[in-house]
Design a protein around this motif. Sequence first.
Motif, PDB file in Angstrom:
ATOM      1  N   MET A   1       0.849  -1.179   0.000  1.00  0.00           N
ATOM      2  CA  MET A   1       0.000   0.000   0.000  1.00  0.00           C
ATOM      3  C   MET A   1       0.895   1.243   0.000  1.00  0.00           C
ATOM      4  SD  MET A   1      -3.093   1.035   2.628  1.00  0.00           S
ATOM      5  CE  MET A   1      -4.028  -0.431   2.203  1.00  0.00           C
ATOM      6  N   VAL A   2       0.688   2.075  -0.992  1.00  0.00           N
ATOM      7  CA  VAL A   2       1.467   3.314  -1.105  1.00  0.00           C
ATOM      8  C   VAL A   2       0.904   4.335  -0.129  1.00  0.00           C
ATOM      9  CG1 VAL A   2       2.119   5.181  -2.656  1.00  0.00           C
ATOM     10  CG2 VAL A   2       1.982   2.830  -3.519  1.00  0.00           C
TER      11      VAL A   2
ATOM     12  N   LEU B   1      10.304   5.477  -1.907  1.00  0.00           N
ATOM     13  CA  LEU B   1      10.522   4.063  -2.190  1.00  0.00           C
ATOM     14  C   LEU B   1       9.499   3.558  -3.198  1.00  0.00           C
ATOM     15  CD1 LEU B   1      11.767   1.279  -1.666  1.00  0.00           C
ATOM     16  CD2 LEU B   1      10.338   1.112   0.399  1.00  0.00           C
ATOM     17  N   ALA B   2       8.249   3.962  -3.020  1.00  0.00           N
ATOM     18  CA  ALA B   2       7.202   3.544  -3.956  1.00  0.00           C
ATOM     19  C   ALA B   2       7.520   4.009  -5.374  1.00  0.00           C
ATOM     20  CB  ALA B   2       5.849   4.091  -3.507  1.00  0.00           C
ATOM     21  N   ASP B   3       8.081   5.208  -5.507  1.00  0.00           N
ATOM     22  CA  ASP B   3       8.399   5.690  -6.854  1.00  0.00           C
ATOM     23  C   ASP B   3       9.519   4.879  -7.477  1.00  0.00           C
ATOM     24  OD1 ASP B   3       7.713   7.809  -8.828  1.00  0.00           O
ATOM     25  OD2 ASP B   3       9.849   8.256  -8.630  1.00  0.00           O
TER      26      ASP B   3
ATOM     27  N   GLY C   1      -1.533  -3.632  -5.437  1.00  0.00           N
ATOM     28  CA  GLY C   1      -1.975  -2.772  -4.352  1.00  0.00           C
ATOM     29  C   GLY C   1      -3.119  -3.432  -3.596  1.00  0.00           C
ATOM     30  N   ILE C   2      -2.893  -3.795  -2.354  1.00  0.00           N
ATOM     31  CA  ILE C   2      -3.881  -4.512  -1.559  1.00  0.00           C
ATOM     32  C   ILE C   2      -4.724  -3.521  -0.736  1.00  0.00           C
ATOM     33  CG2 ILE C   2      -2.814  -6.773  -1.439  1.00  0.00           C
ATOM     34  CD1 ILE C   2      -2.173  -3.945   1.063  1.00  0.00           C
ATOM     35  N   ARG C   3      -5.716  -4.048  -0.022  1.00  0.00           N
ATOM     36  CA  ARG C   3      -6.598  -3.218   0.790  1.00  0.00           C
ATOM     37  C   ARG C   3      -6.186  -3.191   2.257  1.00  0.00           C
ATOM     38  NH1 ARG C   3     -11.400  -2.116  -2.037  1.00  0.00           N
ATOM     39  NH2 ARG C   3     -11.745  -0.667  -0.315  1.00  0.00           N
TER      40      ARG C   3
ATOM     41  N   THR D   1       9.359  -1.369   4.906  1.00  0.00           N
ATOM     42  CA  THR D   1       8.488  -0.516   5.709  1.00  0.00           C
ATOM     43  C   THR D   1       8.970   0.922   5.699  1.00  0.00           C
ATOM     44  OG1 THR D   1       9.732  -1.135   7.713  1.00  0.00           O
ATOM     45  CG2 THR D   1       7.776  -2.410   7.201  1.00  0.00           C
ATOM     46  N   GLY D   2       8.059   1.840   5.390  1.00  0.00           N
ATOM     47  CA  GLY D   2       8.363   3.257   5.518  1.00  0.00           C
ATOM     48  C   GLY D   2       8.571   3.629   6.979  1.00  0.00           C
TER      49      GLY D   2
END
Length: 658
Positions: free
Chosen positions: A140-141, A148-150, A165-167, A218-219
């Motif tokens: 999940m962004v 990192l997501a970019d 992309g999950i919920r 993990t962010g």
Amino acid sequence: MDAQNLDWIKVAHVDDLPEGRVKTVTARTTSICLSHFDGQWAAMDNHCPHQRGPLGEGSIEKGTDGKCWIRCPWHGWDFDPLTGAPPGGHEDTGQKVFPLKIENGEIFVGIEAEPEHERTVTDVMAETMVNWGVKRVFGMVGHSNLGLADAIRLQVNKGKLGYVGIRHEGAAAFAASAYGKLTGKPAGCLTIAGPGATNLLTGLWDAKVDRAPVLALTGQVQTQVFGPGAFQDIDLKSAFDAVSRFSQPVLSTSNHAELMSLALKTAIVERDVSNLIFPDDVQTIPSEKDAGSPEGRIGGSKVTPSTEDLNKAIEMINGAKRPAIVLGYGAKDVRDKVIALAEKIGAPVMTTFKGKGLIPDTHPLAAGVLGRSGTPIASWFMNEADLIISLGSSFANHTGIAPYKPIIQVDFERMQLGKFHPVSLPVWGEIGTFCEAVMPQVTKDSDAADQVSELVERWQIWREEKERRLTEERGQGIHSAAIFKVLSELCPEDAIIPVDVGNNTYSFGRYFEPRGQRILMSGYLGSIGFGLPAAIGAWCATQDFEQYHGRKVISISGDGGFGQYAMEFTTAVKYGMNITHILLNNSELGKISKEQRSGEWPVWETNLTNPSFAAFARLCGGQGHRVTDSADLKSAIGEAIAHNGPSLVEIITDADLV
């Protein structure tokens, strides 16, 4: 700003925004506040200079002089829509505005040509992931992982990574765990700091105790606010220490390629969880360093048993009249070698529950599952055996390998040998190597029992018993035996079957007869909710690895398990996943009710209030069937399996007929 050198990006239609309103739009990656007032249109930087409040969620306000202002919804700062200037009194000089034009009712905003991407430390690390063979990230962004997501996005755009992309982050961890169990390769789980990261823990524990490689990404909050208690700041290193074999923060001074390489090497070699913690400000630091790779970092995996142990094993096998093999999940990659050994010595092969399906029930030496979720066939041969050859089994108490029998146990991890009780011959070595080494010298004793004929007899007895159980239906739901009889007939031989926990899983172990299917489960953790997220992970493996291409994914759960991550059905719809979910709905936590009764407890708080899950599946955009009569099972399950996309079969079952 020279209009000749701008990129004109369509952001809206004139009908999208009424007079006197503002709206957030996006031009490429630039967030813009679009406004419509007094017959005019304007475009302004969407982020208020005060605390980056979203101006597009604000309002158009008129002063006493009739002039229009855009008002920030957070703290009331005002800006001229046409110039971006404040009315005065603010420290900042105002907002950037963008050229705007309207053509045929379409609104275009002019922005500067996109600059060449500046490589960052997370680019180095994402490239290292690709080099080590990572093919998939679930996640999940969010606000603390955007850099990192970019970097992951860039690899996805190059076709080098797949992303789902999950919920809920827990589903990401379960999906990655199932992916690792199936392929032996790590997938990534991407989350933000704080609750996003901690939501991974259950699925990561599932991976850890079942020895599946997973990479948690993990962010984290910015480094300058570590410790004092900033928003979503928790000690992630401590939180992940118990569940991960490798857990490290990514700092500005880190050797970023090496850090990712060590994380992935640990996950792969140790078959465990690795965790990297990415502070927000570190993610976008420029870097020109080279990415890491696995070349020269991992050796071979064969561990050959000692000559002494091999000679003892050969002597014991050749002296046995009724040898039997227990085939466990740890031997999944060398099952053909195990079956060849069984054929050489005429030994029945019973599997652990986690190992169900590693030998087809159609094989002449198959004895089914041993233990609580198993068949009376396996129990009979366990009781009659004069030698147990345990290959890839962990001796879990659910399996019930008789400790008083002579036992040869083979495992490449020395700590697993005789872990719970002494065995007659613990053999340290890789299972496939052991089988290859003893094969030329083992034989079936001339006086040995004809266990193949006995297997035919025992299977006939069991199948007749299953047919009798089908007559037990009493109008309160369908018998589980009927469900798994039909599924045994219709399920493709190469299907991948993730199963949840509960009565549905016990019934699956007992009644389903595999013919080559690969089965995934939450083994040692036994976590409810595993089934559907695991199906997502398994489906991704069918896209990422040639040996799984085209294989159908059929997951199984009860209503309790499905309810844990029901919204992930929309994830399956979003990505067009070819998943069929078989849902046994008895409107209760049936296994717990059974345990309460057997323990002389009152049945309490195990009933569930459910919607129509079939209707839910259709509302989500998938196919949904509801079955209340066993006569309709074949058509409903057959249609669902044939459907190329997400489908769900909700079957109303009797909680006592398992």
